[in-house]
Design an enzyme around this catalytic site. Sequence first.
Site, PDB file in Angstrom:
ATOM      1  N   TYR A 106      17.197  28.450 -72.166  1.00 36.56           N
ATOM      2  CA  TYR A 106      17.066  27.409 -71.193  1.00 36.56           C
ATOM      3  C   TYR A 106      16.791  28.050 -69.856  1.00 36.56           C
ATOM      4  O   TYR A 106      16.839  29.287 -69.550  1.00 36.56           O
ATOM      5  CB  TYR A 106      18.518  26.993 -71.154  1.00 36.56           C
ATOM      6  CG  TYR A 106      18.804  25.557 -70.257  1.00 36.56           C
ATOM      7  CD1 TYR A 106      18.021  24.402 -70.430  1.00 36.56           C
ATOM      8  CD2 TYR A 106      19.735  25.874 -69.116  1.00 36.56           C
ATOM      9  CE1 TYR A 106      18.325  23.516 -69.296  1.00 36.56           C
ATOM     10  CE2 TYR A 106      19.646  25.067 -68.337  1.00 36.56           C
ATOM     11  CZ  TYR A 106      19.054  23.486 -68.440  1.00 36.56           C
ATOM     12  OH  TYR A 106      18.945  22.442 -67.447  1.00 36.56           O
TER      13      TYR A 106
ATOM     14  N   ASN B 191      17.786  28.432 -66.831  1.00 37.41           N
ATOM     15  CA  ASN B 191      18.505  29.131 -66.036  1.00 37.41           C
ATOM     16  C   ASN B 191      19.241  30.653 -66.595  1.00 37.41           C
ATOM     17  O   ASN B 191      19.938  31.363 -66.169  1.00 37.41           O
ATOM     18  CB  ASN B 191      19.646  28.606 -65.292  1.00 37.41           C
ATOM     19  CG  ASN B 191      20.883  28.127 -66.016  1.00 37.41           C
ATOM     20  OD1 ASN B 191      20.643  28.534 -67.519  1.00 37.41           O
ATOM     21  ND2 ASN B 191      21.829  27.381 -65.720  1.00 37.41           N
ATOM     22  N   LYS B 192      18.855  30.740 -67.968  1.00 38.80           N
ATOM     23  CA  LYS B 192      19.283  31.932 -68.688  1.00 38.80           C
ATOM     24  C   LYS B 192      18.669  33.323 -68.369  1.00 38.80           C
ATOM     25  O   LYS B 192      17.754  33.142 -67.464  1.00 38.80           O
ATOM     26  CB  LYS B 192      19.481  31.514 -69.980  1.00 38.80           C
ATOM     27  CG  LYS B 192      20.249  30.485 -70.678  1.00 38.80           C
ATOM     28  CD  LYS B 192      21.430  30.873 -70.488  1.00 38.80           C
ATOM     29  CE  LYS B 192      22.592  29.651 -70.607  1.00 38.80           C
ATOM     30  NZ  LYS B 192      22.698  28.560 -71.323  1.00 38.80           N
ATOM     31  N   THR B 193      19.161  34.456 -68.760  1.00 38.12           N
ATOM     32  CA  THR B 193      18.697  35.610 -68.521  1.00 38.12           C
ATOM     33  C   THR B 193      17.182  35.851 -68.715  1.00 38.12           C
ATOM     34  O   THR B 193      16.518  36.542 -68.097  1.00 38.12           O
ATOM     35  CB  THR B 193      19.267  36.811 -69.060  1.00 38.12           C
ATOM     36  OG1 THR B 193      19.246  36.668 -70.396  1.00 38.12           O
ATOM     37  CG2 THR B 193      20.957  36.982 -68.345  1.00 38.12           C
TER      38      THR B 193
END
Length: 390
Positions: free
Chosen positions: A186, A188-190
């Site tokens: 997604y 905003n994930k790493t």
Amino acid sequence: MNKFLPFALPDIGNEEINEVVDSLKSGWITTGPKAKQFEQDFTNYLQQEGNIGLQALAVNSATSGLHLALEAVGVKAGDEVIVPTYTFTSTAEVVRYLGAIPIFVDSDPKTLNIDPRLIKQKITEKTKAIIPVHFAGLAADMDEIIAIAREFNLKVVEDAAHAFPTYYKGKLIGTLDSDVTVFSFYANKTMTTAEGGMLVSKHSDIIERAKIMRLHGISRDAFDRYRSKTPAWYYEVIEPGFKYNMPDICAAIGLQQLKKIDSFYDKREKMAKRYDIELANLPIELPPRSEELNSTHAWHIYPIRLKENINITREEFILKMSEKGIGCSVHFIPLHRHPVWRDMYKLQSEDFPIAEDVYHRIVSIPLFTAMTEDDQTRVIMAIKDILNNV
Ligand SMILES: *Cc1c(COP(=O)(O)O)cnc(C)c1O
């Protein structure tokens, strides 16, 4: 006045842009060569210590991946699946997709991961699986969870949406002895593919099942096995499957993000260390130090907890940060507080004392690789300014 610093932003460079343009110009924009390459590169990353027979399936979200994983390990209507209350709603909603029942468990006070000591008392005849979540990027107590699963013959599906990359006792999450692990890409994930996820497993029966269910329940292999001259147009639908495949446009972003994941990780860790030092003497509790917990920290988020009995509420703190041009967030509103889960299963706040206590005090502050050192200085100054005056 400085520009507003959001809580998170994706880190997209020319490499990702060029790879997407390449897809767009190629005439093949949905699942194809780039998705296949991304799966291969992802398993190679997880298997850098050696091949353990891991296979990966790229999907259009971690939520889809978790749904496929539960379906593939055999979760059926009426089964019970143990989940933490301290997570995103995906972890529980996928259980409902299958008509099964999520059973909510409180957290370890230090890590906010599911507390293995509380799992056993929730196991019944109907329990089929456990879904640990590696909150913020710190591994759940996997040895304990896997031991419980073995004792009671349960499946373990890891929700690793925050945990790429996380090492648990020296092994990467995704390579442990659970049945399936699912990662999220997604925005905003790493690392990101805009929307997307990856399901990984060492068990080829799980992979085969998830692969068929990922694309409408279509099996080409079943047909190929019996007839040598398969016409290209022919396929057979053997199940009412789902539409969960990852388009090449998304995989293109993922291919390039994956190449940067180690440098992203270094940057996140460096920023987290700086917060650890700069915020040490304020009336807040910092995230647990991972060295004591058999786990590295992927630092998907940096959650601080305001100390009890200080003169500012969490709501006021977030508002003051916002007035200073800095976005914060809250991870998570525990699932037992959401109307759907609370009302469907008559959940009581008193049954989740740890999640309740922490939820009222926790704040995620900005930590993302596209942030500059100056951005981080602003966050530190703002927090000091607010908390030194309470
Ligand atoms: C983000 C997240 C998910 C869902 O990921 P998607 O790729 O958006 O479906 C699942 N579980 C947790 C804990 C998450 O934070």
